[in-house]
Scaffold this motif. Sequence first.
Motif, short mmCIF file in Angstrom:
data_model
loop_
_atom_site.label_atom_id
_atom_site.label_comp_id
_atom_site.label_asym_id
_atom_site.label_seq_id
_atom_site.Cartn_x
_atom_site.Cartn_y
_atom_site.Cartn_z
N ASP A 305 0.80 -1.21 0.00
CA ASP A 305 0.00 0.00 0.00
C ASP A 305 0.85 1.27 0.00
N HIS A 359 -8.27 -12.53 -0.06
CA HIS A 359 -8.07 -11.65 -1.20
C HIS A 359 -9.26 -11.70 -2.15
N ASN A 368 -13.18 -2.07 -3.38
CA ASN A 368 -11.82 -2.55 -3.09
C ASN A 368 -11.05 -2.80 -4.38
N MET A 372 -7.59 -0.87 -5.59
CA MET A 372 -6.32 -1.57 -5.68
C MET A 372 -5.72 -1.46 -7.07
N ARG A 375 -4.27 2.08 -7.29
CA ARG A 375 -3.07 2.33 -6.49
C ARG A 375 -1.87 1.56 -7.03
N VAL A 386 -2.53 -6.81 -9.72
CA VAL A 386 -3.65 -7.22 -8.88
C VAL A 386 -4.07 -8.65 -9.23
#
Length: 424
Positions: A305, A359, A368, A372, A375, A386
């Motif tokens: 993160d 996950h 979510n 993700m 990011r 991912v």
Amino acid sequence: MKTAEIVRVTLGNGLRVVVAEERSAPITGVAVHYDVGFRAETEDRSGLAHLFEHLMFQGEAGSELDHFQQVESIGGFCNASTRQDYTDFYNVVPAEAAAQVIALEAARMRAPKITERAILAQTSVVREEVLGKIRKPYGGLPWPRLSPVLFRDFANAHDGYGDYTALQQVTLQDCEDFFDRHYSPANAVVTVAGDVEADAVLEVVGRTFGEIPPRPAPTLTSRWEPEPAGRLEAGYTDALAPLPAFAIGHRVPDPATDPRAHFALAALADVLAGGSQPRLRERLRCETGHTIIFSTRVGLFDFLDARDPDMWILTAVHPKELPAEQVLAAVDAELEEIGALGPTGEEVSRWRTRWVNSHHRSMDQLANRVRMIGRFELLFGDPGRVARLPELCAEVTAADVAAAARGLRPDSRALLRAVPEEGR
């Protein structure tokens, strides 16, 4: 869940756009990640990144409705967060409203409604958030109290939640300068995921975000600093804590170049404190008869993160009659044993199953998923990572976990103690 098809485009004004088509439900997620977090703050304006997150929800200049109201009026929800290296704003709406919410995000990137009245109001809101965090048992353990023990550089060490005294000095000009410097198209990623068609999304993004004039993005600054040359320690009195506690923090490898090491550290964290029979709890129960509450994680906030540097964290709450040194000795003994012998194959397998299941459950939530993907584009330039995370997880071996344990040396960690007030 079917793997999304990812399309990446960079507009003429520098905005990066990521579209992930995945039509399992008639909803769309839209996220905007700005490459600015609390590591970009100066000492006299600590908390400005967090404050600005709040200010952006005032919506577009000239609009009577704030961003929450506009998104909720089309049947969606929205929120945001501020982390070390980014601020993200995300929305989930019915698929037919995708173009509307894209336009709303473009409008507040073009000209947000920032006023002196809003600054005053949102500074008070941030203050209440900060007080709410610390006015509870173990508030601030591990974050933000552990960071200044492990790190020396202000960017890494300070409380990014916000310094109310500093925020009271923030002016309208400060906010306008912050917006001009950090909230440009060239410093952002727009991610659209869910029930969409890439060509249609790119057309909408092009005529909304694409019309925003270009501004230069700030130069990306490395926040690296040397690892501790010895054990670092601090403590504080927690008037609300019924029992003593501590947190330890270790530096972790750069996630951009070594994500597999983070999976090994995640497996180590799970072996020590996760599952139904975690090693640390069982060791101390056998040795002392006490049940100790442990928690472990990789990342100050979340897994993969942040850019380098980040930390591996273990916290423990223990009885007053059981000294922290005895609990720490058990931690060191387990790390030494795992470092020498490795975990069992069954331990690694159980962690892998739990991690993959967790996950996939998380990725079933569109909010979510879109966050993700965005990011990973912003931090690592790789939104496709991912989809590969389960593969990276599957590659971790007992030898990898043993190597991770050997890297968590007692002489290079930060230790923060929380001591109950006398008389409790």
